[in-house]
Design a protein around this motif. Structure first.
Motif, short mmCIF file in Angstrom:
data_model
loop_
_atom_site.label_atom_id
_atom_site.label_comp_id
_atom_site.label_asym_id
_atom_site.label_seq_id
_atom_site.Cartn_x
_atom_site.Cartn_y
_atom_site.Cartn_z
N PRO A 278 0.86 -1.32 -0.15
CA PRO A 278 0.07 0.04 -0.02
C PRO A 278 1.07 1.38 -0.04
O PRO A 278 1.80 1.30 0.84
CB PRO A 278 -0.62 -0.07 1.38
CG PRO A 278 -0.84 -1.55 1.81
CD PRO A 278 0.30 -1.99 1.21
N ALA A 279 0.49 2.27 -1.03
CA ALA A 279 1.38 3.44 -0.90
C ALA A 279 0.66 4.60 -0.44
O ALA A 279 -0.55 4.80 -0.71
CB ALA A 279 1.53 3.59 -2.47
N PHE A 306 -1.75 10.87 3.32
CA PHE A 306 -3.04 10.41 2.50
C PHE A 306 -2.85 9.31 1.69
O PHE A 306 -1.50 8.86 1.48
CB PHE A 306 -3.60 11.63 1.40
CG PHE A 306 -3.69 12.89 2.12
CD1 PHE A 306 -4.90 13.30 2.57
CD2 PHE A 306 -2.61 13.74 2.33
CE1 PHE A 306 -5.28 14.57 3.04
CE2 PHE A 306 -2.65 14.74 3.11
CZ PHE A 306 -4.12 15.37 3.53
N THR A 307 -3.66 8.55 0.98
CA THR A 307 -3.49 7.36 0.25
C THR A 307 -2.85 7.92 -1.29
O THR A 307 -3.25 9.13 -1.39
CB THR A 307 -4.67 6.66 -0.13
OG1 THR A 307 -5.88 7.58 -0.78
CG2 THR A 307 -5.20 5.94 1.09
N PHE A 308 -2.08 7.25 -1.60
CA PHE A 308 -1.33 7.96 -2.76
C PHE A 308 -1.96 8.32 -3.86
O PHE A 308 -2.82 7.86 -4.42
CB PHE A 308 -0.11 6.86 -3.24
CG PHE A 308 0.87 7.39 -4.31
CD1 PHE A 308 1.54 8.65 -4.05
CD2 PHE A 308 0.87 6.84 -5.67
CE1 PHE A 308 2.40 9.26 -4.82
CE2 PHE A 308 1.80 7.32 -6.48
CZ PHE A 308 2.48 8.48 -6.18
N ARG A 309 -1.70 9.77 -4.32
CA ARG A 309 -2.33 10.47 -5.36
C ARG A 309 -4.08 10.63 -5.09
O ARG A 309 -4.69 10.68 -6.21
CB ARG A 309 -1.94 9.89 -6.55
CG ARG A 309 -0.60 9.69 -7.20
CD ARG A 309 -0.20 9.57 -8.69
NE ARG A 309 -0.45 10.61 -9.05
CZ ARG A 309 -0.43 10.76 -10.69
NH1 ARG A 309 -0.27 9.75 -11.23
NH2 ARG A 309 -0.56 11.91 -11.33
N PHE A 310 -4.37 10.47 -3.94
CA PHE A 310 -5.88 10.84 -3.75
C PHE A 310 -6.41 12.08 -4.19
O PHE A 310 -7.42 11.93 -4.65
CB PHE A 310 -5.83 10.59 -1.99
CG PHE A 310 -7.01 10.98 -1.66
CD1 PHE A 310 -8.14 10.16 -1.55
CD2 PHE A 310 -7.54 12.53 -1.27
CE1 PHE A 310 -9.34 10.34 -1.24
CE2 PHE A 310 -8.84 12.61 -0.69
CZ PHE A 310 -9.94 11.63 -0.68
N GLY A 316 -5.48 5.22 -9.78
CA GLY A 316 -4.32 4.41 -9.71
C GLY A 316 -4.10 3.52 -8.64
O GLY A 316 -3.25 2.54 -8.76
N HIS A 317 -4.58 3.77 -7.50
CA HIS A 317 -4.40 2.71 -6.24
C HIS A 317 -5.82 2.49 -5.55
O HIS A 317 -5.67 1.70 -4.49
CB HIS A 317 -3.61 3.56 -5.19
CG HIS A 317 -2.06 3.73 -5.83
ND1 HIS A 317 -1.02 2.81 -5.57
CD2 HIS A 317 -1.54 4.66 -6.67
CE1 HIS A 317 0.12 3.09 -6.38
NE2 HIS A 317 -0.29 4.03 -6.89
N ALA A 318 -6.73 2.77 -5.99
CA ALA A 318 -8.25 2.49 -5.44
C ALA A 318 -8.37 0.97 -5.37
O ALA A 318 -8.96 0.49 -4.20
CB ALA A 318 -9.55 3.13 -6.42
#
Length: 437
Positions: A278-279, A306-310, A316-318
């Motif tokens: 997890p990023a 925050f979650t990455f690039r939220f 991208g990471h959802a």
């Protein structure tokens, strides 16, 4: 045969291949021609170089064969030292240009000699700069610094990443967070490579590490060849597993030990599994790094991370499913989704990154998509995380945002990549075509 004959009287040799060559020349003197000493002026502490020449202009080759190298004391040594250091500052890409007229059919090693010059479709002509960048062969110096070749263990893993000169300051912190092996590709000019050498030599942290393979890829062209760099680093991994990440991320402390223990339990050897780390990201330049998952969750609730690039690209990471991760205590399986681009742990023989993607855009998405086409299963690790540290946007991101041509060509590259997946993997890859449309 010559070497075997001489080894009867010499049980071991100090110079290896040079000793073999010397033995051959001793037995076959007609094979060599003696040159004046000006062709190999040796600068050692006890050199007789002064007797070799009367004018510096007579010299052809200077040989720093003293253990002291540039610190040796000899006649004219200051002049030689300045000459040598000036040479190191030259741009080696000057050697990659075409030769003068009359030799137009000859291209010096490394450039784009193999590029087809026949008629091309209109979109290829339009995006020729991308096509040329994807077929460029870059000068590469593997293992630029000292490296210990140790036999890897069954569940060992190497961190794989790439960087340019403007990210060099991250290295010491990365070394602090990741104690295991690393394979890093650096995109540098000739002079930047020398700066990196000095920086690494003077760094107390980096100079002590012998389990990091630093591979210098020399600059050329107008794009950052991100996937060429990734493949360069990945190709040098000797460990059975690789952690594919980016240089701007810091892993949680002691993540190397945690991952090796997980790999021993996950039965990864003969399975197509990718472990998702997890990023997260922070916008704070000064922030105490969380020591545990619990402290990270608290910082997430406090909006310090925050979650990455939220804020800009949550797709991208959802698929990582961060809500589930908050309470998970065991690895859980997630499904691939469009634009998914996690940072993953995979066997080191994983398929390589697609070279058509240079600069910004789809360089990781395409790789994850192909792993999905190969029926990889994605498992999210419950007690691992990485945090992206803030930095100025790269030049390639700026080009993507400002250049319509860049975005149009990227779309063309996407379509071509998906078409190739369908040809390679058949009907199961047709789902990517509908997503591309």
């Amino acid at each position: 045969v010559v070497a075997e004959k001489h080894l009867v009287s010499f049980s071991s040799v100090a110079l290896a291949d040079q000793d073999i060559i010397n033995a051959v020349l001793k037995d076959h003197p007609r094979m060599h021609h003696t040159l004046p000493c000006t062709w190999n002026l040796q600068l050692s502490e006890h050199t007789l170089s002064e007797a070799c020449y009367s004018k510096v202009s007579e010299l052809k080759i200077i040989h720093w064969n003293s253990p002291k190298k540039l610190a040796v004391k000899a006649n004219n040594v200051e002049f030689f030292r300045n000459l040598y250091t000036t040479f190191l500052e030259y741009d080696g890409n000057l050697l990659r240009h075409r030769l003068p007229s009359g030799c137009s059919n000859v291209v010096l090693a490394g450039s784009n000699a193999g590029v087809d010059k026949g008629e091309k479709p209109a979109h290829q002509e339009k995006c020729n700069d991308f096509r040329v960048a994807s077929t460029t062969t870059y000068r590469t110096h593997l293992y630029y610094l000292s490296f210990d070749w140790l036999e890897p263990e069954a569940n060992d893993i190497a961190l794989v990443a790439q960087l340019s000169m403007d990210r060099l300051q991250v290295l010491e912190a990365l070394c602090d967070h990741w104690k295991g092996p690393m394979s890093l590709a650096l995109f540098l000019s000739d002079s930047e490579a020398q700066q990196f050498f000095k920086y690494a030599r003077e760094s107390e942290i980096i100079s002590k590490r012998r389990n990091i393979g630093f591979h210098v890829v020399y600059k050329g062209g107008s794009f950052y060849p991100v996937n060429f760099l990734r493949n360069t680093a990945l190709n040098q991994v000797r460990q059975p597993y690789s952690f594919l990440t980016d240089i701007d991320f810091l892993p949680m402390y002691d993540m190397y030990s945690y991952i090796t223990s997980v790999l021993a339990k996950m039965e990864m050897k003969n399975a197509r599994k990718a472990l998702v780390v997890p990023a997260f990201e922070t916008l704070l330049y000064r922030m105490p790094f969380p020591k545990s998952k619990a402290s990270l969750l608290q910082m997430l609730d406090d909006q310090k991370v925050f979650t990455f690039r939220f804020h800009v690209w949550p797709r991208g990471h959802a698929a990582t499913d961060f809500d589930k991760w908050r309470t998970s205590t065991a690895p859980y399986k997630v499904k691939w989704a469009a634009d998914f681009e996690p940072y993953i742990i995979v066997p080191s023989n994983v398929t390589r990154y697609d070279l058509r993607f240079v600069g910004f855009g789809w360089n990781k998405v395409s790789h994850i998509m192909e792993l999905d086409a190969q029926r990889y299963e994605f498992y999210v690790l419950p007690n691992a995380f990485i945090i992206h540290m803030p930095h100025a946007p790269s030049f390639d991101i700026a080009k993507f945002r400002s250049s319509k041509h860049y975005r149009e060509c990227l779309k063309i590259l996407k379509t071509g990549f998906v078409d190739d997946l369908v040809k390679k993997y058949g009907f199961s890859a047709m789902k990517y075509k509908s997503l591309d449309q």
